[in-house]
Design a protein around this motif. Structure first.
Motif, PDB file in Angstrom:
ATOM      1  N   UNK A 128      65.962 -85.830 -60.115  1.00 14.85           N
ATOM      2  CA  UNK A 128      66.161 -86.460 -58.812  1.00 14.85           C
ATOM      3  C   UNK A 128      66.814 -85.509 -57.800  1.00 14.85           C
ATOM      4  N   UNK A 129      67.566 -84.514 -58.294  1.00 13.44           N
ATOM      5  CA  UNK A 129      68.166 -83.537 -57.388  1.00 13.44           C
ATOM      6  C   UNK A 129      67.807 -82.153 -57.902  1.00 13.44           C
ATOM      7  N   UNK A 130      67.427 -81.267 -56.975  1.00 14.72           N
ATOM      8  CA  UNK A 130      66.988 -79.946 -57.409  1.00 14.72           C
ATOM      9  C   UNK A 130      67.714 -78.880 -56.598  1.00 14.72           C
ATOM     10  N   UNK A 131      68.716 -78.273 -57.204  1.00 12.76           N
ATOM     11  CA  UNK A 131      69.412 -77.132 -56.607  1.00 12.76           C
ATOM     12  C   UNK A 131      69.887 -77.421 -55.186  1.00 12.76           C
ATOM     13  N   UNK A 132      70.715 -78.457 -55.050  1.00 15.14           N
ATOM     14  CA  UNK A 132      71.224 -78.818 -53.729  1.00 15.14           C
ATOM     15  C   UNK A 132      72.588 -78.158 -53.503  1.00 15.14           C
ATOM     16  N   UNK A 133      72.711 -77.414 -52.407  1.00 11.24           N
ATOM     17  CA  UNK A 133      74.002 -76.835 -52.034  1.00 11.24           C
ATOM     18  C   UNK A 133      74.341 -77.289 -50.629  1.00 11.24           C
ATOM     19  N   UNK A 134      75.607 -77.671 -50.418  1.00  8.16           N
ATOM     20  CA  UNK A 134      75.998 -78.216 -49.122  1.00  8.16           C
ATOM     21  C   UNK A 134      77.491 -78.039 -48.930  1.00  8.16           C
ATOM     22  N   UNK A 135      77.882 -77.585 -47.745  1.00  7.78           N
ATOM     23  CA  UNK A 135      79.292 -77.496 -47.396  1.00  7.78           C
ATOM     24  C   UNK A 135      79.598 -78.545 -46.349  1.00  7.78           C
ATOM     25  N   UNK A 136      80.629 -79.342 -46.589  1.00 11.60           N
ATOM     26  CA  UNK A 136      81.019 -80.361 -45.625  1.00 11.60           C
ATOM     27  C   UNK A 136      82.425 -80.050 -45.138  1.00 11.60           C
ATOM     28  N   UNK A 137      82.532 -79.874 -43.806  1.00 10.65           N
ATOM     29  CA  UNK A 137      83.855 -79.605 -43.222  1.00 10.65           C
ATOM     30  C   UNK A 137      84.663 -80.901 -43.187  1.00 10.65           C
ATOM     31  N   UNK A 138      85.981 -80.820 -43.318  1.00 18.00           N
ATOM     32  CA  UNK A 138      86.801 -82.025 -43.196  1.00 18.00           C
ATOM     33  C   UNK A 138      86.569 -82.702 -41.852  1.00 18.00           C
ATOM     34  N   UNK A 139      86.356 -84.020 -41.870  1.00 15.28           N
ATOM     35  CA  UNK A 139      86.220 -84.787 -40.635  1.00 15.28           C
ATOM     36  C   UNK A 139      84.817 -84.861 -40.091  1.00 15.28           C
ATOM     37  N   UNK A 140      83.851 -84.256 -40.763  1.00 14.62           N
ATOM     38  CA  UNK A 140      82.470 -84.351 -40.281  1.00 14.62           C
ATOM     39  C   UNK A 140      81.909 -85.731 -40.562  1.00 14.62           C
ATOM     40  N   UNK A 141      80.906 -86.126 -39.773  1.00 11.57           N
ATOM     41  CA  UNK A 141      80.113 -87.332 -40.064  1.00 11.57           C
ATOM     42  C   UNK A 141      78.712 -86.845 -40.379  1.00 11.57           C
ATOM     43  N   UNK A 142      78.358 -86.916 -41.648  1.00 11.70           N
ATOM     44  CA  UNK A 142      77.073 -86.363 -42.070  1.00 11.70           C
ATOM     45  C   UNK A 142      76.111 -87.476 -42.430  1.00 11.70           C
ATOM     46  N   UNK A 143      74.915 -87.414 -41.885  1.00  8.35           N
ATOM     47  CA  UNK A 143      73.875 -88.371 -42.238  1.00  8.35           C
ATOM     48  C   UNK A 143      72.884 -87.699 -43.172  1.00  8.35           C
ATOM     49  N   UNK A 144      72.549 -88.384 -44.266  1.00  9.99           N
ATOM     50  CA  UNK A 144      71.561 -87.863 -45.201  1.00  9.99           C
ATOM     51  C   UNK A 144      70.293 -88.689 -45.031  1.00  9.99           C
ATOM     52  N   UNK A 145      69.197 -87.981 -44.680  1.00 13.48           N
ATOM     53  CA  UNK A 145      67.939 -88.675 -44.427  1.00 13.48           C
ATOM     54  C   UNK A 145      66.887 -88.129 -45.361  1.00 13.48           C
ATOM     55  N   UNK A 146      66.044 -89.015 -45.873  1.00 15.99           N
ATOM     56  CA  UNK A 146      64.961 -88.560 -46.724  1.00 15.99           C
ATOM     57  C   UNK A 146      64.114 -89.725 -47.151  1.00 15.99           C
ATOM     58  N   UNK A 147      62.943 -89.455 -47.736  1.00 14.62           N
ATOM     59  CA  UNK A 147      62.079 -90.541 -48.182  1.00 14.62           C
ATOM     60  C   UNK A 147      62.814 -91.400 -49.215  1.00 14.62           C
ATOM     61  N   UNK A 148      62.444 -92.687 -49.309  1.00 14.32           N
ATOM     62  CA  UNK A 148      63.201 -93.538 -50.230  1.00 14.32           C
ATOM     63  C   UNK A 148      62.959 -93.099 -51.672  1.00 14.32           C
ATOM     64  N   UNK A 149      64.001 -93.228 -52.462  1.00 15.25           N
ATOM     65  CA  UNK A 149      63.939 -92.836 -53.857  1.00 15.25           C
ATOM     66  C   UNK A 149      64.021 -91.341 -54.059  1.00 15.25           C
ATOM     67  N   UNK A 150      64.459 -90.588 -53.038  1.00 13.57           N
ATOM     68  CA  UNK A 150      64.419 -89.137 -53.188  1.00 13.57           C
ATOM     69  C   UNK A 150      65.672 -88.599 -53.860  1.00 13.57           C
ATOM     70  N   UNK A 151      66.705 -89.393 -54.021  1.00 10.54           N
ATOM     71  CA  UNK A 151      67.884 -88.900 -54.729  1.00 10.54           C
ATOM     72  C   UNK A 151      69.125 -88.787 -53.867  1.00 10.54           C
ATOM     73  N   UNK A 152      69.055 -89.318 -52.627  1.00  6.82           N
ATOM     74  CA  UNK A 152      70.240 -89.265 -51.762  1.00  6.82           C
ATOM     75  C   UNK A 152      71.373 -90.099 -52.331  1.00  6.82           C
ATOM     76  N   UNK A 153      71.008 -91.280 -52.839  1.00  8.18           N
ATOM     77  CA  UNK A 153      72.038 -92.157 -53.392  1.00  8.18           C
ATOM     78  C   UNK A 153      72.702 -91.527 -54.608  1.00  8.18           C
ATOM     79  N   UNK A 154      71.890 -90.834 -55.399  1.00  9.10           N
ATOM     80  CA  UNK A 154      72.439 -90.125 -56.561  1.00  9.10           C
ATOM     81  C   UNK A 154      73.469 -89.109 -56.115  1.00  9.10           C
TER      82      UNK A 154
END
Lengths: 261, 331
Positions: A31-57
């Motif tokens: 469901x997830x393939x080599x995902x790397x992500x940096x989130x700065x403190x205080x950011x509001x990040x939206x994750x968008x993708x086709x349903x069932x793609x693994x965002x919830x995971x």
């Protein structure tokens, strides 16, 4: 505790090379393939993708409810090994406990940690405007009110990061607009980092400071878009409209990786 | 804000279910004023008409009917009889008819069918032994049922939460559970030192099995998101079991408790008739042996009152524990 005047220090996040799969009768499903992500403190990040793609995971991994197959998750530099009240997750369904009143649903986090703080509960109820309903049972609430209770239940833990798994997905469109405003104001005043899964591109562009676009399963990051124009944002803003068209195009093709905007 | 379909918090769920569930039954005032006089008439007939045989306590029975008649009149006068009036009326008619048929004209075969005053006589003369039997039955029932239910709930939660316990306990449950506990009666009387203890164990078994199965099914059906919500706020296993799984499974647990109570009643009577030398079942057995049919009827009445009272108490407990549910059956 929850007071609009007392913001908590937001949490930063470093995800590197996350991969995850589930055991299915037909074999392992990635469901997830080599995902790397940096989130700065205080950011509001939206994750968008086709349903069932693994965002919830991804959210469940950050919440510590599951551990990834490979890769590392760091919250403020410390490895995430399990759930923690500093990272609260909120689901598409309010998942209120039907045997608790609104009041005691909201105080759940305090009860779990054996804390007593009636002022904090009252403040959280005020924050979502449900003073009249504090003694009501969940089955007496409308969908929007139930989701506001869930929001108060999350905020009473003074989370440093709020993980929102399509929290507005099941609300009618008017309630949804009101909740977007509420969520945005709370993010501004409470000072938490927000990570929100959504299917609504417009919602993502209105609320988020950064939009991450995922490919179909297994999820890879297709685009990482900084939304840096000033507030207040309007739905009619031509910049929003053109970015929306661009993202929708990405989601439809879902193949060509795009350089960071 | 989004108050699209708000319901005032003050609207209590019990009040709404009472008004929507069933319409109040309100008999005409005419019926209410008739109930008392019917009992007074029955009293008059009992007192004045000569008995066909030498029955005990005819005077006392007439006085009882008279007293009830006056009470009914008083209740009507203060407006408290209401929907109970038709029942009170029919009951008075029935007792009067029974009195006339049996005590005054002896229309039914004698030893099996007594007169109302025979029955009253049992309560007046043998109340000590009846009360003692009731106490013994209650003790046996409550000890067996409560311990069985508690063990059943613990077993059910363990089955629902742990793979290891499921692996070891499930086959045993499947083997012993469906067996009617009555079948184990001879065995338990051999194994246990006293018939009383054997009775308690059987009663616990009778109650424990349905409670365990339904608790298990309730705990297994708990929405997994409920656990996730608590875990993300730092809940440990103890909280997840006691404050999430258990309350979420409560509706199912009560179904098990009701089934278990019924099974316990059955087990109680059988145990007392076949081994335990006290209690209402034993009393009934003894009364039948001596052809003391009025005593048997009296014990039957006491037993029925005991069972319905316990059932009512369980319903009250359920209503209290499940007041968060939208609506439920009224007993």
């Amino acid at each position: 505790m929850v007071t609009s005047s007392q913001p908590v220090p937001p949490l930063g996040l470093t995800l590197s090379h996350l991969s995850h799969s589930y055991e299915m009768p037909s074999g392992a499903r990635s469901v997830l393939d080599d995902v790397s992500l940096d989130v700065e403190p205080g950011e509001f990040i939206a994750l968008i993708g086709p349903s069932g793609c693994g965002k919830s995971t991804l959210l469940r991994l950050v919440a510590g409810l599951e551990t990834p197959d490979t890769g590392t998750l760091l919250a403020d530099g410390a490895s995430i090994t399990g759930p923690d009240p500093s990272r609260i997750i909120m689901f598409q369904d309010p998942t209120l406990y039907p045997w608790r009143t609104v009041h005691s649903n909201i105080s759940l986090g305090l009860d779990i940690r054996g804390e007593k703080n009636p002022e904090a509960v009252a403040a959280a109820i005020r924050l979502v405007g449900l003073e009249e309903f504090s003694r009501a049972w969940p089955h007496q609430l409308s969908g929007g009110m139930a989701q506001r209770v869930a929001l108060a239940r999350a905020l009473i833990n003074s989370p440093r990061m709020l993980l929102l798994d399509e929290p507005l997905g099941k609300l009618d469109s008017l309630t949804r607009l009101a909740m977007q405003t509420k969520l945005y104001r709370l993010w501004k005043s409470q000072g938490f980092t927000a990570l929100m899964v959504t299917h609504d591109v417009e919602e993502a562009l209105l609320l988020a400071s950064r939009v991450i676009v995922f490919s179909p399963r297994p999820a890879r990051i297709l685009a990482d878009i900084h939304v840096d124009w000033p507030e207040p944002r309007h739905r009619e803003d031509p910049r929003l409209q053109s970015l929306r068209a661009h993202i929708l195009e990405q989601l439809e093709t879902g193949i060509s990786p795009l350089a960071t905007a | 804000m989004s108050n699209s379909q708000t319901i005032p918090a003050s609207a209590s769920p019990t009040a709404s279910s009472a008004t929507t569930g069933h319409l109040a039954f309100a008999p005409a005032v005419f019926w209410q004023w008739l109930a008392g006089p019917v009992w007074l008439l029955a009293a008059l007939v009992t007192w004045k008409l000569p008995d066909r045989d030498d029955f005990p306590d005819t005077g006392q029975f007439a006085f009882l009917l008279f007293a009830v008649g006056l009470c009914l009149l008083a209740l009507t006068a203060i407006g408290r009889l209401r929907e109970r009036a038709p029942w009170a009326l029919v009951l008075g008619l029935g007792l009067g008819a029974w009195e006339v048929m049996q005590a005054k004209f002896l229309l039914l075969p004698r030893p099996f069918f007594g007169t109302p005053q025979d029955l009253l006589d049992v309560f007046l003369t043998d109340w000590k032994r009846l009360g003692d039997s009731l106490l013994h039955s209650l003790l046996l029932l409550v000890i067996g049922y409560v311990s069985g239910s508690v063990l059943g709930i613990i077993t059910g939660v363990a089955l629902g939460r742990s793979h290891h316990i499921r692996y070891w306990v499930r086959p045993i449950m499947r083997l012993i559970g469906p067996l009617p506990p009555v079948a184990l009666l001879p065995l338990t009387f051999v194994i246990f030192p006293s018939t009383r203890l054997a009775g308690e164990v059987l009663m616990a078994l009778a109650a424990g099995f349905p409670v365990a199965v339904l608790t298990w099914s309730g705990v297994s059906a708990v929405d997994h998101a409920y656990y996730d919500v608590a875990r993300t706020m730092g809940a440990g296993d103890r909280f997840l079991v006691l404050r999430v799984a258990l309350p979420a499974a409560t509706p199912q647990i009560f179904v098990g408790l009701f089934m278990g109570l019924g099974a316990s009643f059955a087990m109680l009577v059988v145990a007392e008739m076949l081994g335990v030398k006290s209690g209402l079942g034993f009393y009934m057995q003894w009364a039948q042996g001596w052809a003391a049919y009025p005593n048997m009827y009296a014990a039957l009445i006491v037993m029925s009152l005991m069972c319905t009272t316990l059932m009512t108490l369980l319903f009250k407990l359920r209503d209290h524990c499940l007041k968060w549910q939208k609506n439920g059956l009224k007993w």
